[in-house]
Design a protein around this motif. Sequence first.
Motif, short mmCIF file in Angstrom:
data_model
loop_
_atom_site.label_atom_id
_atom_site.label_comp_id
_atom_site.label_asym_id
_atom_site.label_seq_id
_atom_site.Cartn_x
_atom_site.Cartn_y
_atom_site.Cartn_z
N ASP A 11 0.96 -0.89 0.11
CA ASP A 11 0.12 0.37 -0.14
C ASP A 11 0.62 1.16 -0.05
O ASP A 11 0.24 1.98 -0.90
CB ASP A 11 -1.15 0.39 1.60
CG ASP A 11 -2.02 -1.60 1.23
OD1 ASP A 11 -2.20 -1.48 -0.08
OD2 ASP A 11 -2.62 -1.54 2.16
N GLN A 12 1.78 1.36 1.12
CA GLN A 12 2.96 2.45 0.56
C GLN A 12 3.73 2.95 -0.68
O GLN A 12 3.73 3.70 -0.91
CB GLN A 12 3.92 2.36 1.64
CG GLN A 12 2.95 2.23 3.46
CD GLN A 12 4.76 1.85 4.35
OE1 GLN A 12 5.45 2.82 4.13
NE2 GLN A 12 4.00 0.94 4.89
N LEU A 13 4.28 1.76 -1.20
CA LEU A 13 4.72 2.10 -2.33
C LEU A 13 3.85 2.51 -3.00
O LEU A 13 4.25 2.96 -4.38
CB LEU A 13 5.20 0.17 -3.09
CG LEU A 13 5.82 0.21 -4.13
CD1 LEU A 13 7.03 0.87 -4.01
CD2 LEU A 13 5.89 -1.10 -4.33
N HIS A 14 2.43 1.95 -3.71
CA HIS A 14 1.39 2.58 -4.89
C HIS A 14 0.94 3.60 -4.28
O HIS A 14 0.99 4.33 -4.70
CB HIS A 14 -0.14 1.90 -4.35
CG HIS A 14 0.37 -0.08 -4.52
ND1 HIS A 14 0.27 -0.10 -6.36
CD2 HIS A 14 -0.41 -1.13 -4.31
CE1 HIS A 14 0.43 -1.23 -6.79
NE2 HIS A 14 0.21 -1.48 -5.65
N ALA A 19 3.28 6.62 -2.92
CA ALA A 19 3.75 6.97 -3.17
C ALA A 19 4.35 6.92 -5.00
O ALA A 19 5.01 8.20 -5.45
CB ALA A 19 5.85 6.53 -2.69
N ARG A 20 4.17 5.30 -5.40
CA ARG A 20 3.59 5.98 -6.41
C ARG A 20 2.83 6.75 -7.36
O ARG A 20 3.27 7.69 -8.61
CB ARG A 20 3.91 4.41 -7.19
CG ARG A 20 3.71 4.22 -8.61
CD ARG A 20 3.64 3.09 -9.03
NE ARG A 20 3.84 3.16 -10.59
CZ ARG A 20 2.59 1.90 -11.47
NH1 ARG A 20 1.70 2.27 -11.01
NH2 ARG A 20 3.17 2.70 -13.24
N ALA A 21 1.76 6.92 -6.73
CA ALA A 21 0.55 7.95 -6.81
C ALA A 21 1.60 9.26 -7.20
O ALA A 21 0.93 10.59 -7.41
CB ALA A 21 -0.41 7.05 -6.10
N ASP A 22 2.38 9.24 -5.44
CA ASP A 22 2.68 10.73 -5.04
C ASP A 22 3.70 11.26 -6.51
O ASP A 22 3.39 12.33 -6.98
CB ASP A 22 3.14 10.74 -4.27
CG ASP A 22 2.22 10.47 -2.63
OD1 ASP A 22 0.70 11.14 -3.05
OD2 ASP A 22 2.61 10.72 -1.31
N LEU A 23 4.89 10.54 -6.90
CA LEU A 23 5.34 10.54 -7.07
C LEU A 23 4.74 11.04 -9.29
O LEU A 23 5.52 12.11 -10.08
CB LEU A 23 6.41 9.27 -8.40
CG LEU A 23 7.46 9.78 -9.16
CD1 LEU A 23 8.60 11.13 -8.22
CD2 LEU A 23 8.81 8.89 -8.48
N GLN A 24 3.62 10.15 -9.95
CA GLN A 24 2.94 10.68 -11.17
C GLN A 24 2.55 11.95 -10.66
O GLN A 24 2.79 12.87 -11.88
CB GLN A 24 1.74 9.47 -11.11
CG GLN A 24 2.96 8.03 -11.65
CD GLN A 24 1.79 7.16 -11.79
OE1 GLN A 24 0.87 7.10 -11.24
NE2 GLN A 24 1.90 5.49 -12.42
N ASP A 77 18.59 8.20 -13.65
CA ASP A 77 17.32 6.70 -14.33
C ASP A 77 17.91 6.16 -12.58
O ASP A 77 18.33 5.41 -12.71
CB ASP A 77 17.18 6.47 -15.08
CG ASP A 77 16.23 7.10 -16.12
OD1 ASP A 77 15.43 8.73 -15.04
OD2 ASP A 77 16.57 7.84 -17.63
#
Length: 115
Positions: free
Chosen positions: A75-78, A80-85, A115
């Motif tokens: 859940d935390q990874l998802h 963080a990914r949404a925040d980065l996007q 990268d």
Amino acid sequence: MTEPLTAEETVAAIAMLTPDRLEAYVEIGIVMPLQAGDGPRFSAIDRARLELVCELAETHELADEALALVMSLVDQLHAARADLQALGRAVDVQPDEVRESVLSAWRAARGGLAD
């Protein structure tokens, strides 16, 4: 979007899931079903989480506490990914000089890695 399933339908849809396991996963917060008049209902996301947690439990023999921790990390990874996007979309709408400045600062913060 798929209609939420009852507990019985969810157990029938997931090969490795039993009624006892489903109850345990609800109790430890791995899934939080919708509450309907006829009992809990499980969304497509709930079912995907249950499939993943059953696979982890079966293949890696993880205890309930470890499964809850793994799912918390997922859940935390998802998130963080949404925040980065979202940050990427915000940077994309900036003028060229701002985007280049942000990219340069990002590279410097990563120690010069691109990268």
